[in-house]
Scaffold this motif. Sequence first.
Motif, PDB file in Angstrom:
ATOM      1  N   ARG A 104      51.305  49.327  57.680  1.00 59.89           N
ATOM      2  CA  ARG A 104      51.556  48.157  58.510  1.00 59.89           C
ATOM      3  C   ARG A 104      50.236  47.457  58.787  1.00 59.89           C
ATOM      4  NH1 ARG A 104      53.381  49.714  64.164  1.00 59.89           N
ATOM      5  NH2 ARG A 104      51.130  49.840  64.502  1.00 59.89           N
ATOM      6  N   VAL A 105      50.215  46.156  58.570  1.00 60.51           N
ATOM      7  CA  VAL A 105      49.041  45.351  58.896  1.00 60.51           C
ATOM      8  C   VAL A 105      49.471  44.254  59.866  1.00 60.51           C
ATOM      9  CG1 VAL A 105      47.866  45.822  56.719  1.00 60.51           C
ATOM     10  CG2 VAL A 105      49.419  43.881  56.862  1.00 60.51           C
ATOM     11  N   HIS A 106      48.538  43.850  60.724  1.00 56.72           N
ATOM     12  CA  HIS A 106      48.868  42.794  61.677  1.00 56.72           C
ATOM     13  C   HIS A 106      47.622  41.965  61.980  1.00 56.72           C
ATOM     14  CE1 HIS A 106      47.467  45.930  64.632  1.00 56.72           C
ATOM     15  NE2 HIS A 106      46.877  44.851  65.172  1.00 56.72           N
ATOM     16  N   VAL A 107      47.850  40.727  62.369  1.00 52.56           N
ATOM     17  CA  VAL A 107      46.782  39.822  62.776  1.00 52.56           C
ATOM     18  C   VAL A 107      47.386  38.815  63.747  1.00 52.56           C
ATOM     19  CG1 VAL A 107      47.137  38.240  60.838  1.00 52.56           C
ATOM     20  CG2 VAL A 107      44.911  38.326  61.983  1.00 52.56           C
ATOM     21  N   GLY A 108      46.586  38.374  64.738  1.00 51.11           N
ATOM     22  CA  GLY A 108      47.103  37.417  65.710  1.00 51.11           C
ATOM     23  C   GLY A 108      46.017  36.972  66.666  1.00 51.11           C
ATOM     24  N   SER A 131      42.898  39.371  67.105  1.00 49.66           N
ATOM     25  CA  SER A 131      43.234  40.791  67.042  1.00 49.66           C
ATOM     26  C   SER A 131      43.729  41.117  65.643  1.00 49.66           C
ATOM     27  CB  SER A 131      44.313  41.136  68.073  1.00 49.66           C
ATOM     28  OG  SER A 131      44.723  42.491  67.936  1.00 49.66           O
ATOM     29  N   SER A 132      43.321  42.263  65.129  1.00 48.31           N
ATOM     30  CA  SER A 132      43.750  42.679  63.790  1.00 48.31           C
ATOM     31  C   SER A 132      43.820  44.196  63.740  1.00 48.31           C
ATOM     32  CB  SER A 132      42.793  42.159  62.707  1.00 48.31           C
ATOM     33  OG  SER A 132      41.486  42.657  62.923  1.00 48.31           O
ATOM     34  N   VAL A 150      43.485  51.659  62.694  1.00 45.92           N
ATOM     35  CA  VAL A 150      42.228  51.041  63.111  1.00 45.92           C
ATOM     36  C   VAL A 150      42.587  49.683  63.690  1.00 45.92           C
ATOM     37  CG1 VAL A 150      39.981  50.161  62.409  1.00 45.92           C
ATOM     38  CG2 VAL A 150      40.896  52.234  61.342  1.00 45.92           C
ATOM     39  N   VAL A 151      42.195  49.410  64.929  1.00 42.61           N
ATOM     40  CA  VAL A 151      42.499  48.139  65.594  1.00 42.61           C
ATOM     41  C   VAL A 151      41.216  47.582  66.181  1.00 42.61           C
ATOM     42  CG1 VAL A 151      44.897  48.752  66.082  1.00 42.61           C
ATOM     43  CG2 VAL A 151      43.106  49.303  67.744  1.00 42.61           C
ATOM     44  N   SER A 152      41.186  46.250  66.335  1.00 48.15           N
ATOM     45  CA  SER A 152      39.997  45.617  66.908  1.00 48.15           C
ATOM     46  C   SER A 152      40.359  44.266  67.484  1.00 48.15           C
ATOM     47  CB  SER A 152      38.901  45.452  65.843  1.00 48.15           C
ATOM     48  OG  SER A 152      39.325  44.530  64.846  1.00 48.15           O
ATOM     49  N   THR A 153      39.545  43.816  68.442  1.00 50.30           N
ATOM     50  CA  THR A 153      39.635  42.461  68.983  1.00 50.30           C
ATOM     51  C   THR A 153      38.223  41.885  69.034  1.00 50.30           C
ATOM     52  OG1 THR A 153      39.429  43.226  71.269  1.00 50.30           O
ATOM     53  CG2 THR A 153      41.667  42.993  70.360  1.00 50.30           C
ATOM     54  N   GLU A 243      51.194  43.046  71.593  1.00 46.07           N
ATOM     55  CA  GLU A 243      50.274  44.188  71.654  1.00 46.07           C
ATOM     56  C   GLU A 243      49.552  44.196  72.997  1.00 46.07           C
ATOM     57  OE1 GLU A 243      46.649  45.838  68.854  1.00 46.07           O
ATOM     58  OE2 GLU A 243      46.602  43.746  69.519  1.00 46.07           O
ATOM     59  N   LEU A 244      49.426  45.382  73.574  1.00 48.64           N
ATOM     60  CA  LEU A 244      48.594  45.629  74.743  1.00 48.64           C
ATOM     61  C   LEU A 244      47.545  46.657  74.374  1.00 48.64           C
ATOM     62  CD1 LEU A 244      51.249  45.855  77.608  1.00 48.64           C
ATOM     63  CD2 LEU A 244      49.770  43.907  77.038  1.00 48.64           C
TER      64      LEU A 244
END
Length: 273
Positions: A104-108, A131-132, A150-153, A243-244
């Motif tokens: 799963r990949v996400h970006v926003g 955020s990605s 792996v998540v980051s802002t 996302e929180l």
Amino acid sequence: MKTCRWLAFLLLSSLAAAPLARAQSVAPPPVAIPPPAPPQAVGPEAPPPAPPPAEPAPGYGYGPPPQPYYYYPRYRPMPYAYPPAAPAIESMEGFHAHDGFYMRVHVGISATGFSSTQAGTKTSYSGGGVSSGIALGGAIAHNLILYGAVVSTDTSNPDKQVGGTSVNSDLGEIGVGAIGPGLAYYFDRINLYLSGTFGLAGFTADGSGGFRVDSSKSGAAFELMVGKEWWVSRDWGLGIAGELFGASLKDKNTAGLSWSASAASVLLSATYN
């Protein structure tokens, strides 16, 4: 003596010749073979019998009677080839199901805040950013996924407040990231999912000129996501999510200084499963 022998020889010779002369005198005369008869002249062949008289046509019709029609089917040779193979039927196993390999990949976009308290004075930074993240794993039960993420802002040009008063910001960008394991659960009928990630986090702070001014030691972080996806192929789903994110970090340069980070994001997600 010789005369007697001679007379006896003549007598025996005459006796032997008498039957032979008698046999020749009584032999039947030869049979005369008649000559072959001359060939007879061959006459003309007999004429063929006359055909029966044709039946008269009925009085109500016109023209000759219809002739019978005979159907002769055409012979069409069959080609010397095998018939085409039937198309393969794709198995429905795993169709629109959350099983096997998971990605799963996400970006926003996100709204992020950082704050710390030192000597009774609270300093905070806030701003919008990006955020990605990416998660890789696999199904361990029906609709239950175990993964590592792996998540980051990243927040550019954050606003700064000291003691509740806005001041000129001395930072150009703040980035916070985390890595760790997580679980996701999917609800079949609506393909909605909940996921939670726990791991180690850290942050970096760059000045307005792009140089590094601060960073943190490893801290604890968590991420909570709620998403809804729609199937676009056998194994791919696209959707949106909320996302929180929260983390507690210790400053690397100032002893006893701790930072707390929080972010709320609206994301686009793509999942392969």
